[in-house]
Design an enzyme around this catalytic site. Structure first.
Site, PDB file in Angstrom:
ATOM      1  CE  LYS A 108     -10.026   5.253   6.251  1.00  0.00           C
ATOM      2  NZ  LYS A 108      -9.452   4.450   7.346  1.00  0.00           N
ATOM      3  CG  ASN A 117      -4.827   5.802   5.167  1.00  0.00           C
ATOM      4  OD1 ASN A 117      -3.957   5.408   4.382  1.00  0.00           O
ATOM      5  ND2 ASN A 117      -4.559   6.096   6.432  1.00  0.00           N
ATOM      6  CG  ASP A 132      -6.024   3.213   7.558  1.00  0.00           C
ATOM      7  OD1 ASP A 132      -5.649   4.026   8.423  1.00  0.00           O
ATOM      8  OD2 ASP A 132      -7.079   3.355   6.914  1.00  0.00           O
ATOM      9  N   GLY A 156     -13.484   0.197   4.234  1.00  0.00           N
ATOM     10  CA  GLY A 156     -12.119   0.556   3.884  1.00  0.00           C
ATOM     11  C   GLY A 156     -11.111   0.217   4.959  1.00  0.00           C
TER      12      GLY A 156
END
Length: 270
Positions: free
Chosen positions: A68, A89, A105, A130
C-alpha cells in the site's frame, strides 16, 4: 473483444475475498466484466504496472498488504494521497494508459462507525502500516481525543501521530490496552497464518466498540474476547465491503447494489 477487468494484488493474496465481492456486484448489475486476484511480490510491482498500463481492458486494481505504500512511486497522485494518508489501496487506469492512485480504505473504515460520537474520546489503534494510516486519517477528521498506537516499532507510531496531528502515545504490542471508546486492530495480527491478538479487555467501558479489520478468519480472537465482555464489535467484512464499493464505482463506473449486502455477507462467510 477482451472483457474489462480489475483485480487485487498482494503478497500473499490467496486469502483475498475481493473477487467474490466484485463478481457478485458485476453479476447483480449485469455487467460483462471480471475481477481477479494476482500474486505480486515487491520486486514485481514495477513490471506489473508497466504491463497493465498498456492493456486497455484493465480498469485498475486494489492493493493489499504489503504494497500500500510502495505503489505510490509507480502511479500519479493527483489527489495528494501520498501526502495526506501516505498509502494507496486503489489504482485506476485512464483511457490514455495513465495510472492514478487513490485510497478507499479511509471511507470504507469510517462508514460502519459514522454514527459514533468520537469527538474528544480516546481511541486505540493496533498497527502502523498502510491500513493504519487510512484509519488514523479518518480518525483525525473525527476530532477524537488521545490516540494510543500499539506497534512493534515506537518510532513509526510516533511519526504517524505527528503526521496526522493527533495527540497520544505509542506502546508495545503486548502492553495493556488503556480504556477507550474505540479499539481498532489495523494490523495483520489475528489473520490466518499470523500470530493471534488476544488482549485483556476487562477494563474497557461498557460502550467501547471493538473493530477488527481482519476478515480471514472473520471471528478473530480479539472479537471473541470483545463479545465475551459484552462489547459492541465491527468485523473486517464491514470495512472490506465499504472500501470495495468505492473502488467498484471507480473501476466500472456504476454504483454497486448495496441493498444486497446481507446476501453478500452470507456468500462471503459460507
Amino acid at each position: 473483444m477482451t472483457l474489462p477487468y480489475a483485480e487485487v494484488i498482494g503478497d500473499p493474496i490467496a486469502q483475498s475475498k475481493s473477487p467474490v465481492i466484485h463478481k457478485f456486484w458485476l453479476e447483480k448489475l449485469g455487467i460483462a466484466g471480471d475481477y481477479r486476484k494476482t500474486h505480486i511480490t515487491a520486486d514485481g510491482l514495477e513490471a506489473f504496472f508497466r504491463e497493465r498500463a498498456a492493456d486497455p481492458a484493465w480498469k485498475g486494481c486494489n492493493v493489499t498488504v504489503p504494497h500500500k505504500q510502495a505503489v505510490i512511486r509507480f502511479v500519479e497522485d493527483r489527489g495528494g494521497v501520498g501526502d495526506s494518508i501516505g498509502a494507496m489501496n486503489t489504482v485506476i487506469r485512464l483511457d490514455d494508459g495513465t495510472l492514478i492512485g487513490t485510497n478507499t480504505d479511509a471511507a470504507g473504515f469510517y462508514g460502519p462507525i459514522a454514527d459514533l460520537d468520537l469527538a474528544g474520546r480516546d481511541v486505540v489503534v493496533i498497527g502502523a502500516g498502510g491500513a493504519a494510516r487510512a484509519v488514523l486519517f479518518a480518525l483525525s477528521r473525527a476530532a477524537v481525543g488521545e490516540v494510543t498506537i500499539l506497534n512493534r516499532t515506537r518510532e513509526t507510531g510516533v511519526e504517524l501521530l505527528r503526521h496526522f496531528g493527533l495527540k497520544g502515545k505509542v506502546l508495545p504490542l503486548d502492553a495493556p490496552i488503556p480504556p477507550a471508546a474505540l479499539i481498532v486492530n489495523a494490523s495483520t495480527l489475528g489473520m490466518t497464518g499470523a500470530p493471534d491478538f488476544d488482549p485483556d479487555l476487562s477494563d474497557q467501558p461498557d460502550d467501547c466498540v471493538v473493530y477488527d479489520i481482519v476478515y480471514a478468519p472473520l471471528q478473530t480472537a480479539l472479537l471473541a474476547e470483545a463479545e465475551a465482555q459484552g462489547l459492541e464489535t465491527v468485523d473486517g467484512l464491514a470495512m472490506l465491503i465499504g472500501q470495495a464499493a468505492v473502488a467498484f464505482e471507480l473501476f466500472f463506473d456504476r454504483e454497486p447494489p448495496r441493498l444486497f449486502d446481507e446476501e453478500l455477507r452470507k456468500l462471503l462467510t459460507a
